[in-house]
Design a protein around this motif. Sequence first.
Motif, mmCIF file in Angstrom:
data_model
loop_
_atom_site.group_PDB
_atom_site.id
_atom_site.type_symbol
_atom_site.label_atom_id
_atom_site.label_comp_id
_atom_site.label_asym_id
_atom_site.label_seq_id
_atom_site.Cartn_x
_atom_site.Cartn_y
_atom_site.Cartn_z
ATOM 1 N N SER B 46 0.780 -1.268 0.046
ATOM 2 C CA SER B 46 -0.109 -0.001 0.015
ATOM 3 C C SER B 46 0.930 1.114 -0.089
ATOM 4 C CB SER B 46 -1.010 0.013 1.367
ATOM 5 O OG SER B 46 -1.694 -1.092 1.063
ATOM 6 N N GLN B 88 -6.693 1.058 -0.410
ATOM 7 C CA GLN B 88 -7.060 0.102 0.176
ATOM 8 C C GLN B 88 -8.328 0.509 1.010
ATOM 9 O OE1 GLN B 88 -4.011 -2.060 2.155
ATOM 10 N NE2 GLN B 88 -5.331 -3.899 2.791
ATOM 11 N N ASP B 168 -5.562 -1.206 -5.133
ATOM 12 C CA ASP B 168 -5.221 -1.812 -3.644
ATOM 13 C C ASP B 168 -5.913 -2.738 -3.132
ATOM 14 O OD1 ASP B 168 -3.621 -2.522 -1.420
ATOM 15 O OD2 ASP B 168 -3.418 -0.403 -0.978
ATOM 16 N N GLU B 169 -5.985 -4.114 -3.356
ATOM 17 C CA GLU B 169 -6.962 -5.163 -3.098
ATOM 18 C C GLU B 169 -8.304 -4.754 -3.103
ATOM 19 O OE1 GLU B 169 -6.178 -6.626 0.787
ATOM 20 O OE2 GLU B 169 -3.938 -6.270 0.855
HETATM 21 MG MG LIG Z 1 -1.975 -2.818 2.128
#
Ligand SMILES: [Mg+2]
Lengths: 427, 257
Positions: B46, B88, B168-169
Amino acid sequence: MVNGMHSEADGTRAAPPAPTTKTRRPPRAAALAQVIEGGVVVLRRKLSAGELGSLPVVLVLAAVWITFQSLNDSFLSPRNLSNLSVDIVGTGLIAVGIVFVLLIGELDLSVGSISGLAAALFAVLNVNHGVPEWLALVLAVLSGTVAGTVQGYSVAKTRVPAFVVTLAGLLTFNGLMLYILGTSGTVNLDENGLVAKLTSHYFTNDAAAYSVAAVATGLVFLVSHHGRRRRMAVGMPHRSFRVIVVRTAVLAAVAFTAAYLLNRFQGLPLALLILLVVVAGLDIVLRRTHYGRQVYALGGSIEATRRASLNVTGVQTAVLAVSGTMAAIGGLFLASRITSVSQGAGSGLLLLNAIAAAVIGGTSLFGGRGTTWSAVLGMLVIQSIASGMVITDTPTAVQFMITGGVLFAAVVIDALARRSQEAHGRA
Amino acid sequence: MASPPLLALRGVCKRFGVVEVLTDIELELRAGQVVALLGDNGAGKSTLVKVISGVTPADKGVIEWEGSPVQIRRPHDARDLGIATVYQDLALCGNLDVVGNLFLGREIRRFGFLDEVEMERRTSQLLERLTRGVPDLRAPVVSLSSGQRQTVAIARSLLGDPRILLLDEPTAALGFEQTSEVLDLVDQLRDRGLAVLLISHNMGDVKALADRAAVLRLGRNNGFFDVNTAPQEQIIASITGATENVPRRMAHQEAGW
Ligand SMILES: [Mg+2]
Ligand SMILES: Nc1ncnc2c1ncn2[C@@H]1O[C@H](COP(=O)(O)OP(=O)(O)O)[C@@H](O)[C@H]1O
């Protein structure tokens, strides 16, 4: 009038679940049922999503008015209502500035001192030094802008919470005011001067109040109608024409009743007109401009605002500049009401009332939720309680306790609304 | 040699106080390719995304855009280059509605005022392309489900026609159906020539979607893989640290791709 315009403001953001007019035109009764049903759906959705808006404060105001009217039937007399409408202006304008600060999730404790400073500056410049009224007035208002800007920039740069910075401001500006007033103590303003006229002038011609009511209603109708046409043109969900008519009719009823009552006393007060124009103007700034959108965004999440490439420092500075400016303007109205400036100007309950007004009106202490109209509604509640207490000869002690109770209720509602929104999101 | 990569990081370092979170990071993103960024929790994925998007600018190292060095000091710089990010934590304003969040910072104006009608129209067009469960566009984002919020964040990243997308995810909060919606979307975007950096813990998704994988471990590069040829065990070993002895400087290998 106030409430009508507010609810119009609210509704445009939350487009109702499209009771479109494309369907075959239903008979009249069914149509009415449809409108009501649509309203209930919207209301229920808003309640469950924790968006109460101005509903609680309107209910409280109604309760206060009914109570005092039943205790003493001069409470809702044209004279008392007219005085009420002027009494809310000074603190109400200060509360409008507080709304801006609350929206970014901060608190400004210096507004009382700034209002006193501006009033003192005006009085000393004009009365003691013979500076022309208009120039003294401009300088006084600018002193508030400068004070707010300095505080806002400090908050943005040091990242110290605004309530700390403005606590320092509270002391500093109060000291500055005492210094400016010097040994003269109380300065009396010119009874026929510009500033005195701010709260003493009435448009005695009946046509004035009615035209303002007509223009406001007409504008709201035209704007909603135009918005509806644009949405229809691009095939988007839009309000039905009936909903717009009903809303406009409610607004018209409130506005013309107010105009009628004001005309039965001395006509439309200049101060009230200024308050309404300022509040409506700033409402548009907040909800319809890029600047206002940034203010709300900052109250939602500073980090998200920053990542959206917005200028956080600039917005924070500007918001405190607005509250400083509004505090100065409000201070001049307060001085106008008593046509004098004393060493006590801007002290006492003023700051607390201004904050309480914004919160009672429905602006959230957590930031990001609220409108300028909440300052007016909250101030109406506070001033109605105060005025009712005087009329019914109740001691001040009771007034404080009742106002405190209303404030507490508003804070609880605010917290519950926030919790309910979050729970809604997790569901 | 082929044309220079759209974006390249050379020796990028980032420290928070005394903690060096990223050390000498190398990474290349090419148009029309999906790169998976893999690594254990706390590996610095991240943080790397925030370096590229200008949220926490790099302390050291060079960022190259189409072969020439550029400065990314603030989110604004990244946006101007055409880098869009789904963070994220999503970075949404809970109090603003869906339309307000999508257009935050680039509102459409008409006579100086916000053009809510046009913004709402474009929002609904965009969301209808992305998902079947379009949320209420005028509800504050805080009242949406986490899947809907994720969709809003993804929609926002696509708004300015970016050339690079950092995800991010993006599927962490999603159910099965929405996850496949997002993965299909990434596939489409690659075909349209975007460069995508995808962070995911799901090796299945990575295998299905990514062209290459870059592994971070404790803030350093710990291997680059061609996802189509490298065995999954090898990639996982690199993530967990079973194969620590990969040379620290991978630049020569990066260039070889
Ligand atoms: Mg992360
Ligand atoms: N703002 C910050 N200040 C200090 N340390 C941070 C900050 N952000 C991240 N870190 C640290 O950097 C490391 C990498 O974090 P992160 O990039 O979020 O990892 P990942 O996304 O791979 O799980 C973690 O040890 C984390 O605690």
